[in-house]
Design a protein around this motif. Sequence first.
Motif, short mmCIF file in Angstrom:
data_model
loop_
_atom_site.label_atom_id
_atom_site.label_comp_id
_atom_site.label_asym_id
_atom_site.label_seq_id
_atom_site.Cartn_x
_atom_site.Cartn_y
_atom_site.Cartn_z
N LEU A 167 0.85 -1.19 0.00
CA LEU A 167 0.00 0.00 0.00
C LEU A 167 0.88 1.23 0.00
CD1 LEU A 167 -1.31 0.94 3.51
CD2 LEU A 167 0.29 -0.95 3.21
N VAL A 168 0.28 2.35 -0.37
CA VAL A 168 0.97 3.64 -0.34
C VAL A 168 0.56 4.36 0.94
CG1 VAL A 168 1.30 5.87 -1.47
CG2 VAL A 168 1.05 3.79 -2.85
N LEU A 169 1.52 4.66 1.80
CA LEU A 169 1.22 5.36 3.04
C LEU A 169 0.83 6.81 2.73
CD1 LEU A 169 4.14 4.11 5.33
CD2 LEU A 169 1.79 3.27 5.23
N PRO A 170 -0.28 7.30 3.28
CA PRO A 170 -0.76 8.66 2.97
C PRO A 170 0.27 9.75 3.22
CG PRO A 170 -2.41 7.44 4.19
CD PRO A 170 -1.19 6.60 4.20
N PHE A 282 7.65 13.04 12.17
CA PHE A 282 6.29 13.23 11.65
C PHE A 282 5.41 13.83 12.75
CE2 PHE A 282 5.79 10.09 7.89
CZ PHE A 282 6.98 10.56 7.33
N THR A 283 4.36 14.48 12.33
CA THR A 283 3.37 14.94 13.30
C THR A 283 2.50 13.75 13.70
OG1 THR A 283 1.77 15.51 11.58
CG2 THR A 283 3.34 17.23 12.26
N ALA A 284 1.82 13.88 14.83
CA ALA A 284 0.95 12.80 15.30
C ALA A 284 -0.16 12.49 14.29
CB ALA A 284 0.36 13.16 16.66
N PRO A 285 -0.81 13.49 13.67
CA PRO A 285 -1.84 13.18 12.65
C PRO A 285 -1.28 12.42 11.45
CG PRO A 285 -2.11 15.43 13.42
CD PRO A 285 -0.83 14.94 13.99
N GLN A 286 -0.04 12.72 11.04
CA GLN A 286 0.56 12.00 9.92
C GLN A 286 0.79 10.52 10.27
OE1 GLN A 286 4.04 14.57 9.34
NE2 GLN A 286 3.25 15.19 7.32
N LEU A 287 1.30 10.28 11.45
CA LEU A 287 1.51 8.89 11.88
C LEU A 287 0.18 8.17 12.03
CD1 LEU A 287 4.35 9.34 14.53
CD2 LEU A 287 4.54 8.28 12.28
N LYS A 289 -2.60 8.69 10.33
CA LYS A 289 -3.11 8.35 9.00
C LYS A 289 -2.42 7.11 8.44
CE LYS A 289 -4.52 12.99 7.49
NZ LYS A 289 -4.25 14.09 6.52
N ASN A 290 -1.10 7.08 8.59
CA ASN A 290 -0.35 5.92 8.09
C ASN A 290 -0.75 4.63 8.80
OD1 ASN A 290 1.00 7.52 6.28
ND2 ASN A 290 2.95 7.54 7.39
N ILE A 291 -0.89 4.70 10.14
CA ILE A 291 -1.25 3.51 10.92
C ILE A 291 -2.66 3.04 10.56
CG2 ILE A 291 -1.75 2.70 13.27
CD1 ILE A 291 0.58 4.49 14.21
N GLN A 292 -3.57 3.95 10.42
CA GLN A 292 -4.93 3.58 10.06
C GLN A 292 -4.98 2.95 8.67
OE1 GLN A 292 -6.94 7.36 10.61
NE2 GLN A 292 -7.58 6.85 12.71
N ALA A 293 -4.14 3.44 7.74
CA ALA A 293 -4.09 2.85 6.41
C ALA A 293 -3.57 1.41 6.46
CB ALA A 293 -3.21 3.70 5.50
N VAL A 294 -2.57 1.17 7.31
CA VAL A 294 -2.03 -0.18 7.46
C VAL A 294 -3.07 -1.11 8.08
CG1 VAL A 294 -0.29 -1.58 8.65
CG2 VAL A 294 0.36 0.60 7.61
N LEU A 295 -3.76 -0.63 9.11
CA LEU A 295 -4.78 -1.45 9.77
C LEU A 295 -5.93 -1.78 8.81
CD1 LEU A 295 -4.92 0.25 13.29
CD2 LEU A 295 -3.97 -1.99 12.72
N ALA A 296 -6.31 -0.81 7.97
CA ALA A 296 -7.37 -1.06 7.00
C ALA A 296 -6.95 -2.14 6.02
CB ALA A 296 -7.71 0.24 6.27
N SER A 297 -5.69 -2.11 5.59
CA SER A 297 -5.20 -3.13 4.67
C SER A 297 -5.15 -4.50 5.34
CB SER A 297 -3.80 -2.74 4.17
OG SER A 297 -3.26 -3.74 3.34
N ILE A 298 -4.70 -4.54 6.60
CA ILE A 298 -4.63 -5.81 7.35
C ILE A 298 -6.03 -6.41 7.49
CG2 ILE A 298 -4.18 -6.81 9.62
CD1 ILE A 298 -1.61 -6.30 8.24
N LYS A 299 -7.00 -5.58 7.86
CA LYS A 299 -8.37 -6.08 8.05
C LYS A 299 -8.98 -6.55 6.72
CE LYS A 299 -9.32 -3.12 12.06
NZ LYS A 299 -10.11 -1.97 12.57
N ALA A 300 -8.66 -5.84 5.63
CA ALA A 300 -9.21 -6.22 4.32
C ALA A 300 -8.65 -7.56 3.84
CB ALA A 300 -8.90 -5.13 3.30
N ASN A 301 -7.49 -7.94 4.34
CA ASN A 301 -6.87 -9.20 3.93
C ASN A 301 -7.12 -10.35 4.91
OD1 ASN A 301 -4.98 -8.82 1.41
ND2 ASN A 301 -4.73 -6.96 2.64
#
Length: 332
Positions: A167-170, A282-287, A289-301
């Motif tokens: 995935l591409v991290l936001p 990184f700022t806390a919001p940036q981290l 977003k990236n963590i939520q993107a990873v979790l979404a990918s993990i759950k989708a798989n």
Amino acid sequence: MAKSKKELLEEAAAAGLELTAKNTIAEIQAALDGQAEPSEETAPAEVEAAEEAAADDKPLAKSGKRSAKALDEAEAKQAKEERKASGETEEAKPKAPVIPTRSRLERRGKHFRKSAELLEAGKTYELEKAIELAQKTSHVKFDATVEMHINLGVDPRHADQNIRDNLVLPAGTGKTVKIAVLTDDVATAKKAGADIAGADELFALLDKGSMDFDVLISTPTLMPKLGKYARALGPRGLMPNPKSGTVTTDIDKAVSEAKAGKVEYRVDSTGIVHLGVGKVSFTAPQLLKNIQAVLASIKANKPQSVKGVYIKAIHLTTSMGPSVTVDLVSIG
């Protein structure tokens, strides 16, 4: 049948004759027959034979002779057996004091221990708080990577549970990525942002063992020529793969995604996914977003064959920093 010297001596003793082993057999026999009084002088050969006969009753060493060392050892062994039989015991030697093993935290460096004081043992933190603590507990002087470790309830030995995706991290990875492209269309690859492009040029570098790049992208037609370099590229995670999007005809898109912060993850043999999700700077919001993107990918798989708990634990940490346990309720 002729009698032995020992038997003759026994007969002489019974007859009251004062004879010793130094006397010869002939002298003993003559004394028994009353022919002559035996003399005290004996031949050296007879004396040696008498000594050997007297030693017949003693146990012999392997060499056939009992050395002084063997005799000393035998006496020491006998004395030890006698002490055991009489109930005597040697004074017990004082045992060395047992030094208790230090805990894992105590064996860490002073900077790590100081950072760990900010965390409560056994406590889980909400995702936002865990991100904050991960950044605070980074004690190194460089811009450390924020790592995410996700323990999944899967068995990677089953093909459908061997989770793998990209995935591409936001917010990107925070790293400057050097990209090499194996293609005949050098101009397109260079225009897309590739650092190294071409076929002959790249093969020349691989022949020298030079792999000074982070991502290798290849067109399908040139993939067979990479076969002989698989043993060198594979362990470094540089071998192009269609599943990761690094074997493609759309070079422009592949290079753009790699530059934007595309990452690939795969569950290891113990069912854990390890992935860098940004930098401490990184700022806390940036981290987040990236963590939520990873979790979404993990759950989708999530495999359909997994019936129990899918995500068992999540930990955030930084390079050389302590681990922060994330409260699973906070991730939804």
